[in-house]
Design a protein around this motif. Sequence first.
Motif, PDB file in Angstrom:
ATOM      1  N   MET A 140       0.803  -1.214   0.000  1.00  0.00           N
ATOM      2  CA  MET A 140       0.000   0.000   0.000  1.00  0.00           C
ATOM      3  C   MET A 140       0.842   1.273   0.000  1.00  0.00           C
ATOM      4  N   ARG A 141       1.915   1.314   0.794  1.00  0.00           N
ATOM      5  CA  ARG A 141       2.703   2.545   0.859  1.00  0.00           C
ATOM      6  C   ARG A 141       3.383   2.830  -0.480  1.00  0.00           C
ATOM      7  N   GLN A 142       3.894   1.793  -1.119  1.00  0.00           N
ATOM      8  CA  GLN A 142       4.502   1.978  -2.436  1.00  0.00           C
ATOM      9  C   GLN A 142       3.473   2.470  -3.452  1.00  0.00           C
ATOM     10  N   PHE A 143       2.265   1.909  -3.382  1.00  0.00           N
ATOM     11  CA  PHE A 143       1.240   2.297  -4.333  1.00  0.00           C
ATOM     12  C   PHE A 143       0.770   3.728  -4.077  1.00  0.00           C
ATOM     13  N   GLU A 144       0.630   4.114  -2.808  1.00  0.00           N
ATOM     14  CA  GLU A 144       0.263   5.487  -2.473  1.00  0.00           C
ATOM     15  C   GLU A 144       1.285   6.478  -3.027  1.00  0.00           C
ATOM     16  N   THR A 145       2.560   6.138  -2.895  1.00  0.00           N
ATOM     17  CA  THR A 145       3.617   7.009  -3.410  1.00  0.00           C
ATOM     18  C   THR A 145       3.485   7.192  -4.914  1.00  0.00           C
ATOM     19  N   HIS A 146       3.172   6.102  -5.619  1.00  0.00           N
ATOM     20  CA  HIS A 146       3.012   6.168  -7.067  1.00  0.00           C
ATOM     21  C   HIS A 146       1.816   7.053  -7.441  1.00  0.00           C
ATOM     22  N   ILE A 147       0.728   6.948  -6.693  1.00  0.00           N
ATOM     23  CA  ILE A 147      -0.458   7.767  -6.946  1.00  0.00           C
ATOM     24  C   ILE A 147      -0.142   9.252  -6.756  1.00  0.00           C
ATOM     25  N   GLN A 148       0.571   9.569  -5.684  1.00  0.00           N
ATOM     26  CA  GLN A 148       0.898  10.960  -5.375  1.00  0.00           C
ATOM     27  C   GLN A 148       1.724  11.606  -6.481  1.00  0.00           C
ATOM     28  N   LYS A 149       2.560  10.831  -7.138  1.00  0.00           N
ATOM     29  CA  LYS A 149       3.423  11.367  -8.191  1.00  0.00           C
ATOM     30  C   LYS A 149       2.631  11.871  -9.393  1.00  0.00           C
ATOM     31  N   THR A 150       1.413  11.374  -9.578  1.00  0.00           N
ATOM     32  CA  THR A 150       0.619  11.810 -10.730  1.00  0.00           C
ATOM     33  C   THR A 150       0.189  13.268 -10.606  1.00  0.00           C
ATOM     34  N   GLY A 151      -0.063  13.707  -9.378  1.00  0.00           N
ATOM     35  CA  GLY A 151      -0.531  15.060  -9.148  1.00  0.00           C
ATOM     36  C   GLY A 151      -1.960  15.293  -9.596  1.00  0.00           C
ATOM     37  N   LEU A 152      -2.640  14.248 -10.065  1.00  0.00           N
ATOM     38  CA  LEU A 152      -3.992  14.388 -10.619  1.00  0.00           C
ATOM     39  C   LEU A 152      -5.043  13.608  -9.847  1.00  0.00           C
ATOM     40  N   ILE A 153      -4.609  12.630  -9.077  1.00  0.00           N
ATOM     41  CA  ILE A 153      -5.515  11.863  -8.226  1.00  0.00           C
ATOM     42  C   ILE A 153      -4.874  11.742  -6.852  1.00  0.00           C
ATOM     43  N   ASN A 154      -5.711  11.561  -5.854  1.00  0.00           N
ATOM     44  CA  ASN A 154      -5.166  11.343  -4.520  1.00  0.00           C
ATOM     45  C   ASN A 154      -5.849  10.153  -3.867  1.00  0.00           C
ATOM     46  N   SER A 155      -5.291   9.709  -2.763  1.00  0.00           N
ATOM     47  CA  SER A 155      -5.825   8.540  -2.071  1.00  0.00           C
ATOM     48  C   SER A 155      -5.880   8.808  -0.576  1.00  0.00           C
ATOM     49  N   GLU A 156      -6.793   8.115   0.067  1.00  0.00           N
ATOM     50  CA  GLU A 156      -6.870   8.134   1.524  1.00  0.00           C
ATOM     51  C   GLU A 156      -7.170   6.724   2.000  1.00  0.00           C
ATOM     52  N   VAL A 157      -6.652   6.381   3.173  1.00  0.00           N
ATOM     53  CA  VAL A 157      -6.946   5.078   3.755  1.00  0.00           C
ATOM     54  C   VAL A 157      -8.359   5.139   4.326  1.00  0.00           C
ATOM     55  N   ALA A 158      -9.270   4.413   3.688  1.00  0.00           N
ATOM     56  CA  ALA A 158     -10.675   4.443   4.093  1.00  0.00           C
ATOM     57  C   ALA A 158     -10.998   3.407   5.163  1.00  0.00           C
ATOM     58  N   TRP A 159     -10.153   2.379   5.235  1.00  0.00           N
ATOM     59  CA  TRP A 159     -10.391   1.294   6.201  1.00  0.00           C
ATOM     60  C   TRP A 159      -9.081   0.567   6.445  1.00  0.00           C
ATOM     61  N   LYS A 160      -8.904   0.095   7.685  1.00  0.00           N
ATOM     62  CA  LYS A 160      -7.704  -0.668   8.032  1.00  0.00           C
ATOM     63  C   LYS A 160      -8.102  -1.783   8.989  1.00  0.00           C
ATOM     64  N   SER A 161      -7.542  -2.962   8.794  1.00  0.00           N
ATOM     65  CA  SER A 161      -7.871  -4.107   9.646  1.00  0.00           C
ATOM     66  C   SER A 161      -7.234  -3.953  11.020  1.00  0.00           C
ATOM     67  N   THR A 162      -7.757  -4.713  11.968  1.00  0.00           N
ATOM     68  CA  THR A 162      -7.171  -4.746  13.307  1.00  0.00           C
ATOM     69  C   THR A 162      -6.790  -6.183  13.617  1.00  0.00           C
ATOM     70  N   GLY A 163      -5.513  -6.415  13.837  1.00  0.00           N
ATOM     71  CA  GLY A 163      -5.048  -7.759  14.153  1.00  0.00           C
ATOM     72  C   GLY A 163      -4.789  -8.594  12.917  1.00  0.00           C
ATOM     73  N   GLY A 164      -3.950  -9.606  13.062  1.00  0.00           N
ATOM     74  CA  GLY A 164      -3.636 -10.500  11.950  1.00  0.00           C
ATOM     75  C   GLY A 164      -2.807  -9.803  10.884  1.00  0.00           C
ATOM     76  N   ILE A 165      -2.843 -10.347   9.676  1.00  0.00           N
ATOM     77  CA  ILE A 165      -2.148  -9.731   8.554  1.00  0.00           C
ATOM     78  C   ILE A 165      -2.824  -8.403   8.230  1.00  0.00           C
ATOM     79  N   GLN A 166      -2.037  -7.333   8.193  1.00  0.00           N
ATOM     80  CA  GLN A 166      -2.602  -6.005   7.988  1.00  0.00           C
ATOM     81  C   GLN A 166      -3.166  -5.844   6.582  1.00  0.00           C
ATOM     82  N   ARG A 167      -4.399  -5.357   6.513  1.00  0.00           N
ATOM     83  CA  ARG A 167      -5.082  -5.133   5.246  1.00  0.00           C
ATOM     84  C   ARG A 167      -5.719  -3.748   5.272  1.00  0.00           C
ATOM     85  N   GLU A 168      -5.877  -3.150   4.089  1.00  0.00           N
ATOM     86  CA  GLU A 168      -6.414  -1.798   4.009  1.00  0.00           C
ATOM     87  C   GLU A 168      -7.303  -1.656   2.777  1.00  0.00           C
ATOM     88  N   ILE A 169      -8.072  -0.574   2.784  1.00  0.00           N
ATOM     89  CA  ILE A 169      -8.795  -0.139   1.586  1.00  0.00           C
ATOM     90  C   ILE A 169      -8.434   1.305   1.328  1.00  0.00           C
TER      91      ILE A 169
END
Length: 280
Positions: free
Chosen positions: A245-274
């Motif tokens: 996710m962090r690598q992908f967020e960095t790639h998105i930011q470089k476009t300057g035309l779209i942005n992203s926000e973490v809308a959801w994050k798991s608690t416990g276990g293997i970390q997952r996000e939306i």
Amino acid sequence: MSTFKFNFLDNTDNEETEDKCEEIKWFECEEIIPDKQINDLDNIVVHAKMFVCEDIEIGHLSSCDKLFSSGDYELNALELADKEHSDLIAGKYEGGLKVWECTSDIIKYLLENTDINFKGAKVLDLGCGVGILGIYALQNDSIVTFQDYNKEIIECVTIPSVLLNIENEQREEVIKKCKFYSGDWASFDKKLPDTAVYDIILTSETIYNEKNYEKLTNIFLNRLSKDGSAYVAAKTCYFGVGGGMRQFETHIQKTGLINSEVAWKSTGGIQREILKIKRI
């Protein structure tokens, strides 16, 4: 069909794999017309499994080697994946048979966020696999485009799974609200008409390969409607294959035309996000 897994690599193998990735010839995009599958439904339904998440139940196929071995369909990629016991063979098979864990995450998120309006929306299920996310959108009155890398997945898994979730008397009408494409994302983007934009783009577990980030980002840049949103569900880090996710967020930011926000994050276990992605 065997249980698959990602091939985890040590550092020595990483260098060799990166060199091989440079030589990958990605499959060209094809539009797949759902015609032959309708005649096979009586045989298919007895092999269907059920995806269950909260109150949502969606029938689907998860194996097709025995059902579609008549010669009408090529199963080269799936046979290779079975032989290698792997969910990922870059450029050959991209994991479309498996219902990934983050698919449930995004379904739960959509159920909880009732302000996301599917009625009449144009929806893209990107890297759809069996098509759970697109089927959910279709059941909520959306017009849906299903895309996955392997043609065999679209023909033998996605289309039958969609048909299984439509009542017999409505099948001909509802299936007209769907389009199906296979192939590489860059080729898919070129294949679509310039006017093809989507109000909602859903994609699960598709950011494991950093080499495909530009292709995926271009889909968002070129195909999100003005006020549209994309939802990317994934593990925070994909150990052994490089993406996260962090690598992908960095790639998105470089476009300057779209942005992203973490809308959801798991608690416990293997970390997952939306991630929620919109135009700036």
